[in-house]
Design a protein around this motif. Structure first.
Motif, mmCIF file in Angstrom:
data_model
loop_
_atom_site.group_PDB
_atom_site.id
_atom_site.type_symbol
_atom_site.label_atom_id
_atom_site.label_comp_id
_atom_site.label_asym_id
_atom_site.label_seq_id
_atom_site.Cartn_x
_atom_site.Cartn_y
_atom_site.Cartn_z
ATOM 1 N N SER A 182 -6.909 -13.634 -13.282
ATOM 2 C CA SER A 182 -5.921 -14.660 -13.572
ATOM 3 C C SER A 182 -5.616 -14.671 -15.063
ATOM 4 O O SER A 182 -5.970 -13.736 -15.777
ATOM 5 C CB SER A 182 -6.476 -16.017 -13.117
ATOM 6 O OG SER A 182 -5.499 -17.008 -13.137
ATOM 7 N N THR A 183 -4.980 -15.735 -15.526
ATOM 8 C CA THR A 183 -4.718 -15.951 -16.948
ATOM 9 C C THR A 183 -5.172 -17.356 -17.316
ATOM 10 O O THR A 183 -5.383 -18.206 -16.443
ATOM 11 C CB THR A 183 -3.217 -15.825 -17.291
ATOM 12 O OG1 THR A 183 -2.521 -16.920 -16.664
ATOM 13 C CG2 THR A 183 -2.632 -14.492 -16.835
ATOM 14 N N THR A 184 -5.286 -17.595 -18.598
ATOM 15 C CA THR A 184 -5.645 -18.933 -19.076
ATOM 16 C C THR A 184 -4.653 -19.972 -18.579
ATOM 17 O O THR A 184 -5.047 -21.029 -18.068
ATOM 18 C CB THR A 184 -5.704 -18.929 -20.621
ATOM 19 O OG1 THR A 184 -6.740 -18.032 -21.028
ATOM 20 C CG2 THR A 184 -5.978 -20.310 -21.172
ATOM 21 N N ASP A 185 -3.352 -19.694 -18.716
ATOM 22 C CA ASP A 185 -2.337 -20.649 -18.289
ATOM 23 C C ASP A 185 -2.419 -20.949 -16.791
ATOM 24 O O ASP A 185 -2.253 -22.097 -16.368
ATOM 25 C CB ASP A 185 -0.935 -20.143 -18.639
ATOM 26 C CG ASP A 185 -0.654 -20.196 -20.130
ATOM 27 O OD1 ASP A 185 -1.384 -20.887 -20.869
ATOM 28 O OD2 ASP A 185 0.310 -19.532 -20.565
ATOM 29 N N GLU A 186 -2.677 -19.907 -15.980
ATOM 30 C CA GLU A 186 -2.784 -20.118 -14.531
ATOM 31 C C GLU A 186 -4.002 -20.975 -14.199
ATOM 32 O O GLU A 186 -3.921 -21.843 -13.314
ATOM 33 C CB GLU A 186 -2.867 -18.773 -13.813
ATOM 34 C CG GLU A 186 -1.553 -18.014 -13.823
ATOM 35 C CD GLU A 186 -1.676 -16.568 -13.348
ATOM 36 O OE1 GLU A 186 -0.630 -15.968 -13.086
ATOM 37 O OE2 GLU A 186 -2.820 -16.042 -13.262
#
Length: 193
Positions: A182-186
């Motif tokens: 995933s990503t930090t924002d997700e």
């Protein structure tokens, strides 16, 4: 209604575990600037705290006499002596009262520590895992967590390695088999009620 497996949902059984975001490790040359990894680690920690979810800060340290250093009978040994205490300090912008701090003496954060106990007593079944370095502390911790039946989420942009090929291999070959990349924002968006 069935749950969409492609949508990341993080509930009250989720904890953030950040690996080795400490002074000595942050000073290493990494594939992604360590300042960016720290910044994203701080953002993740703040989001977890805002949602009253556990934040676990894992650091590596050894006894001053070096008696608990890992074996040196390898082709590429680790440190020959224990680094100074400042090596293991967690940056002030990351630490907060109420965080769980775990000190490890090996690559993985479960070996010889109370990490599993700290998570299970808090009802944790899912771990968001990031930090430095991808192919050493983060991957070793992830493999054991998976073997202990934790669900895993890996925000790639909050993770870095000292070797680009190692980082790419872990995120391309290992992590998709044991968790969700995933990503930090997700991750932060998945925490919002």
């Amino acid at each position: 209604m069935p749950v969409d497996p492609n949508v990341l949902v993080l509930g009250e059984d989720t904890a953030l575990v950040l690996i080795d975001l400490q002074t000595g490790i942050l000073a290493l040359p990494t594939t992604r600037p360590s300042s960016e990894v720290l910044e994203r680690g701080v953002a993740l920690a703040e989001a977890f705290r805002a949602n009253r979810l556990p934040v676990v800060l894992v650091k590596v340290a050894w006894s001053p006499d070096g008696g608990d250093l890992p074996t040196a009978n390898v082709d590429r040994p680790g440190p020959a002596a224990a680094p100074p205490a400042a090596f293991s300090e967690i940056p002030a912008e990351l630490a907060a009262l109420g965080d769980v701090v775990v000190t490890k003496r090996h690559w993985g954060a479960f070996t010889g520590t109370e990490l599993d106990l700290q998570l299970r007593r808090r009802g944790i079944h899912r771990i968001v895992l990031a930090g430095i370095s991808t192919s050493v502390g983060v991957e070793s911790t992830a493999r054991t967590a998976w073997e202990l039946s934790y669900d895993l989420v890996f925000p790639e942009d909050a993770t870095a390695d000292t070797d680009a090929d190692s980082h790419a291999h872990t995120f391309g070959k290992i992590f998709p088999r044991i968790g969700k990349v995933s990503t930090t924002d997700e991750v932060i968006a998945a925490l919002r009620p």
